[in-house]
Write a protein that holds these residues in place. Structure first.
Motif, mmCIF file in Angstrom:
data_model
loop_
_atom_site.group_PDB
_atom_site.id
_atom_site.type_symbol
_atom_site.label_atom_id
_atom_site.label_comp_id
_atom_site.label_asym_id
_atom_site.label_seq_id
_atom_site.Cartn_x
_atom_site.Cartn_y
_atom_site.Cartn_z
ATOM 1 N N TRP A 418 0.680 -1.797 0.620
ATOM 2 C CA TRP A 418 0.099 0.042 -0.394
ATOM 3 C C TRP A 418 1.227 0.829 0.041
ATOM 4 N N ARG A 419 1.952 1.123 0.599
ATOM 5 C CA ARG A 419 3.079 2.743 1.016
ATOM 6 C C ARG A 419 3.590 2.876 -0.579
ATOM 7 N N LYS A 420 3.316 2.000 -2.006
ATOM 8 C CA LYS A 420 3.236 2.589 -3.172
ATOM 9 C C LYS A 420 1.796 2.064 -4.320
ATOM 10 N N SER A 421 1.160 2.406 -3.591
ATOM 11 C CA SER A 421 -0.299 1.967 -4.484
ATOM 12 C C SER A 421 -0.359 3.652 -5.153
ATOM 13 N N ASP A 422 -1.125 3.302 -6.196
ATOM 14 C CA ASP A 422 -1.584 4.301 -6.616
ATOM 15 C C ASP A 422 -2.976 4.710 -6.046
ATOM 16 N N PHE A 423 -3.386 3.721 -5.806
ATOM 17 C CA PHE A 423 -4.899 3.512 -4.858
ATOM 18 C C PHE A 423 -5.121 4.996 -3.239
ATOM 19 N N LEU A 424 -3.549 4.917 -3.243
ATOM 20 C CA LEU A 424 -4.053 5.719 -2.359
ATOM 21 C C LEU A 424 -2.999 7.541 -2.316
ATOM 22 N N GLN A 425 -3.416 9.185 -2.343
ATOM 23 C CA GLN A 425 -3.291 9.423 -1.997
ATOM 24 C C GLN A 425 -1.690 9.677 -2.054
ATOM 25 N N PRO A 426 -1.346 10.238 -2.446
ATOM 26 C CA PRO A 426 0.937 10.503 -2.920
ATOM 27 C C PRO A 426 0.596 11.205 -1.361
ATOM 28 N N TRP A 427 0.144 11.998 -0.212
ATOM 29 C CA TRP A 427 0.442 12.853 0.370
ATOM 30 C C TRP A 427 0.112 11.902 1.948
ATOM 31 N N LEU A 459 -12.899 -2.161 16.126
ATOM 32 C CA LEU A 459 -12.766 -3.725 16.501
ATOM 33 C C LEU A 459 -13.458 -4.000 17.816
ATOM 34 N N HIS A 460 -13.019 -2.502 18.643
ATOM 35 C CA HIS A 460 -13.035 -2.868 20.121
ATOM 36 C C HIS A 460 -15.006 -2.469 20.727
ATOM 37 N N PHE A 461 -15.405 -1.788 19.936
ATOM 38 C CA PHE A 461 -16.039 -1.367 19.903
ATOM 39 C C PHE A 461 -17.339 -2.307 19.432
ATOM 40 N N ILE A 462 -17.794 -3.413 18.294
ATOM 41 C CA ILE A 462 -18.317 -3.907 17.135
ATOM 42 C C ILE A 462 -20.187 -4.309 18.080
ATOM 43 N N ALA A 463 -19.204 -5.277 19.160
ATOM 44 C CA ALA A 463 -20.335 -5.604 19.896
ATOM 45 C C ALA A 463 -21.324 -5.029 20.845
ATOM 46 N N PHE A 464 -20.976 -3.624 20.794
ATOM 47 C CA PHE A 464 -21.276 -2.618 22.000
ATOM 48 C C PHE A 464 -22.316 -2.058 21.371
ATOM 49 N N PRO A 465 -23.753 -2.167 21.568
ATOM 50 C CA PRO A 465 -25.448 -2.060 20.630
ATOM 51 C C PRO A 465 -25.086 -0.199 21.141
ATOM 52 N N ILE A 466 -25.100 0.384 20.661
ATOM 53 C CA ILE A 466 -25.011 2.030 19.596
ATOM 54 C C ILE A 466 -25.840 2.344 19.255
ATOM 55 N N LYS A 467 -26.363 3.511 19.282
ATOM 56 C CA LYS A 467 -27.738 4.705 18.575
ATOM 57 C C LYS A 467 -27.165 4.949 16.740
ATOM 58 N N GLY A 468 -25.872 5.179 17.051
ATOM 59 C CA GLY A 468 -25.781 5.851 15.241
ATOM 60 C C GLY A 468 -24.276 5.989 15.777
ATOM 61 N N PHE A 469 -23.991 6.747 13.931
ATOM 62 C CA PHE A 469 -22.831 6.975 13.303
ATOM 63 C C PHE A 469 -22.871 8.639 13.138
ATOM 64 N N ILE A 470 -21.817 9.510 12.973
ATOM 65 C CA ILE A 470 -21.102 10.834 12.658
ATOM 66 C C ILE A 470 -20.092 10.395 12.300
ATOM 67 N N TRP A 471 -19.699 10.579 10.889
ATOM 68 C CA TRP A 471 -17.974 10.872 9.823
ATOM 69 C C TRP A 471 -18.068 12.071 9.757
ATOM 70 N N TYR A 472 -17.079 11.856 9.443
ATOM 71 C CA TYR A 472 -16.086 12.941 9.024
ATOM 72 C C TYR A 472 -14.750 13.009 8.530
ATOM 73 N N GLN A 473 -14.989 12.807 7.339
ATOM 74 C CA GLN A 473 -13.488 12.366 6.078
ATOM 75 C C GLN A 473 -13.799 12.466 4.964
ATOM 76 N N GLY A 474 -12.906 12.096 4.546
ATOM 77 C CA GLY A 474 -12.672 12.139 2.468
ATOM 78 C C GLY A 474 -11.024 13.338 2.059
ATOM 79 N N GLU A 475 -10.667 13.756 3.461
ATOM 80 C CA GLU A 475 -9.204 15.078 3.198
ATOM 81 C C GLU A 475 -8.619 14.063 2.301
ATOM 82 N N SER A 476 -8.070 13.175 2.945
ATOM 83 C CA SER A 476 -7.248 12.057 2.133
ATOM 84 C C SER A 476 -7.618 11.000 1.058
ATOM 85 N N ASN A 477 -8.899 10.820 0.613
ATOM 86 C CA ASN A 477 -9.228 10.445 -0.373
ATOM 87 C C ASN A 477 -9.352 11.135 -2.168
ATOM 88 N N ALA A 478 -10.297 12.747 -0.894
ATOM 89 C CA ALA A 478 -9.856 13.560 -2.613
ATOM 90 C C ALA A 478 -9.342 13.411 -3.636
#
Length: 679
Positions: A418-427, A459-478
């Protein structure tokens, strides 16, 4: 006169992984050799591994024909550990003879029992085969999982014990130099796993990471408490005046379920075995939200606009609890030291616990998540628990579960080098290179490594019941909009599958900044929310900064996320989105764009409307005058140009100012004339 103590004979049957292939000294480093050290003098461990061996009798190198097999049977062991199947994934073997697999395994089990009817047999789920294996995509990947399923069936049908040698190593590709054979450290994990299963000594009572004082448990869902203890131990769990008792299974795992509860009150839980007791205090019942992403989610309250004053009064939020799963080292411009590198490989990158909200816990907590939670509490008057797992600069690939990426033929190759993969942003790659300057292991892990943040954090949290997710990401995939349009919905499916159900997923659109691909990316995010059921997007471009990827106006973004949740999850009759473009038509020398979700359009600053461009049939973009007419925008066509398309806020950094009557902004969009928007 004392009777002589009998030594327990243990036979380890298997292929090259058992034999210790690739290890510098297989006599001392193979897993059976390391198992001998763990088991002690009361046991005699012998290694009957044979490199290349297949379980299948008609396979390319059948184990039953080897000297090691006959020697193992003649040894008449008291305990037999069998790890076979890896070489059966060869195209010469599984496609041709898979129907014989169960019967051939029965033969081996039966042969051992004939020599010693009292032998205790353990068969093993196979150690991983990673994506860099040369036959991974051509069949091995799929046949591997078919064989794993057969091994489970065989254990049940033959009444033998099943050891999972896959689980603890599946997230450790750093321990497999050739994608198949573990290092000495990997063999140590195998030995420890076998030791625990044979002795049923799993280290005593332990709880899942998420269970600490000050926690919030999810209301209106069955309450699940879980952990580990020694095999067969009784675990008593007392929740207020209710009691449940569980017995650990043969893998040392236990869980109890209490009935769903409404919010209210302060609670206490005690968990005990015969020799240990854990008490959890100051527990609330409410809604738990999982807050994740990269640096704009991690951006701390203390650095946000007016954040210091908010920190000072944070203790007033008595119904807010915070779990900051903090990284041991940020991915900033410095090389990780040897201790950090080792901990990263061991998936010990995060640590944390639940805390009451006060100036200490709030100052470094996600500003966006903090304001989100604060707004939900204000409107719903219930306790809110926020779990933050966020890593600055992290690409979306790092948040996936490995099995999902391995089986996604569009992106499986991102796992390879992955460290030489064009799938991932050069930065992303260059920052990882900087952090890993001191790394010795060519497969050194990093928080930008595909799957890493899932394996070390989520992985530490997936068995724990929750209400939902909030997500802020994308700068490194633009850099790759099309790839993100594929990955983002897949991530949501992945997480929802892990937790179970169709949990709400609310995310933040990228802001305005002087980066060329961002208008296209913002538009893609707008489309994505329509593809993901039970989701919503908070627009943030109007609070961006031209040269700063970390805008400080976080309160407004948290509030917009809260509006989405309040409307879609909590059922409030409110406006949660800005204007949505419907269609663009030409009328004389003007283009009319009509909108939904807007009874009355307006401008955020009460000044002239800006942000609209027309695109001619020659592809030339023209900025021209636009005005609001109730729920439409009229755009003048200059000089009789032939217009094909309308752009709005289609600049990396934009000051576009169209809002609706709730002062919520219109997203970046482009719309062909006489067409209906898919946005």
């Amino acid at each position: 006169m004392n009777a002589q103590k009998t030594t327990v004979k243990v036979a380890c049957l298997g292929d090259s992984v058992t034999a210790g292939y690739l290890l510098a000294n297989s006599q001392s480093e193979s897993y059976p050799s390391q198992l001998q050290v763990l088991m002690g003098n009361g046991y005699e461990i012998r290694n009957f591994g044979h490199s290349g061996a297949t379980l299948l009798k008609k396979g390319s190198k059948p184990y039953y024909k080897t000297k090691e097999c006959s020697d193992a049977i003649a040894y008449q062991p008291d305990i037999a550990i069998i790890h076979l199947g890896l070489n059966d994934t060869n195209p010469r073997n599984w496609p041709n003879y898979k129907e014989d697999f169960n019967a051939d395994y029965f033969w081996l089990i039966d042969a051992l029992r004939k020599q010693n009817p009292n032998v205790k047999i353990f068969i093993c789920r196979m150690t991983p085969i990673f994506n860099e294996h040369p036959r991974f995509k051509s069949g091995t990947r799929d046949w591997f999982w078919q064989i794993q399923e057969h091994i489970g069936e065989i254990a049940k049908a033959n009444n033998v014990n099943l050891i999972d040698l896959h689980e603890k190593l599946y997230s450790r590709p750093d321990l497999f130099p050739d994608a198949l054979h573990p290092t000495k450290e990997g063999a140590k994990i195998l030995a420890q796993t076998v030791y625990e299963n044979v002795t049923q000594d799993f280290g005593g009572l332990k709880l899942g990471t998420v269970f600490t004082d000050n926690m919030v448990l999810q209301r209106n869902q069955p309450i699940l408490i879980y952990g580990n203890a020694n095999g067969g131990e009784k675990v008593e769990v007392v929740f207020d005046d209710k009691k449940e008792i569980a017995t650990t299974n043969e893998a040392g795992k236990w869980k109890v379920i209490f009935p769903a509860m409404k919010s209210g009150g302060i609670h206490e839980i005690s968990i005990s075995t015969l020799d240990k007791k854990i008490t959890l205090k100051n527990i609330l019942i409410g809604d738990v939200w999982f807050c994740s992403g990269q640096s704009n989610m991690a951006f701390p309250l203390k650095k946000s606009e007016n954040g210091i004053s908010e920190v000072k009064k944070a203790a007033e939020n008595t119904n807010l609890r915070l779990f900051n799963f903090e990284a041991i080292q940020e991915t900033n411009e410095k090389a990780f030291d040897s201790i950090t590198l080792e901990k990263v490989n061991q998936l010990k990158y995060f640590s944390g616990k639940w805390k009451t909200c006060d100036s200490l816990s709030a100052k470094d907590f996600s500003a966006v998540a903090f304001y989100f939670g604060q707004n939900i509490i204000r409107e719903e008057n219930i306790p809110i628990g926020l779990i933050e797992v966020a890593v600055g600069g992290s690409p979306i690939e790092s948040w996936f579960e490995r099995y999902t990426l391995e089986h996604d033929d569009k992106v499986v190759d991102v796992l390879t080098n992955w460290r030489k993969s064009d799938f991932l942003q050069p930065w992303v790659r260059s920052r990882a290179d900087e952090n890993l300057k001191n790394a010795i292991n060519p497969k050194q892990r990093h928080p930008y490594d595909p799957c890493y943040n899932y394996e070390a954090g989520v992985l530490h949290f997936i068995a724990f019941p929750i209400k939902g997710f909030i997500w802020y990401q994308g700068e490194s995939n633009a850099h790759n909009v099309e790839l993100y349009e594929h990955l983002m919905p897949e991530l949501v499916k992945n997480w929802r599958s892990a937790w179970g159900g169709s949990l709400p997923f609310y995310f933040v659109q990228l802001s305005g900044i002087n980066r060329p691909s961002w208008p296209e990316f913002r538009d893609a995010q707008n489309r994505i929310q329509k593809e993901i059921p039970n989701s919503g997007m908070a627009v943030s471009m109007d609070f961006g900064e031209e040269t700063n990827v970390h805008p400080i106006k976080k309160r407004q973004i948290g509030e917009r996320l809260a509006l989405l949740a309040l409307k879609k999850t909590y059922g409030k009759k409110i406006i949660a989105n800005g204007p949505i473009p419907l269609k663009a038509i030409q009328k004389g020398d003007a283009v009319l764009v009509s909108f939904s979700n807007a009874k009355q359009l307006d401008t955020a600053d009460k000044k002239d409307l800006i942000g609209f461009e027309l695109v001619t049939d020659k592809g030339i973009r023209i900025e021209t005058k636009a005005k609001i007419i109730k729920d439409q925008v009229e755009i003048s066509i200059p000089n009789g140009e032939k217009v094909n398309e309308v752009f709005y806020a289609w600049k990396p950094y934009t000051t576009a100012n169209l809002v609706n009557e709730a002062s919520l902004p219109c997203s970046t969009f482009k719309l062909k004339l006489n067409s209906i928007s898919k946005n």
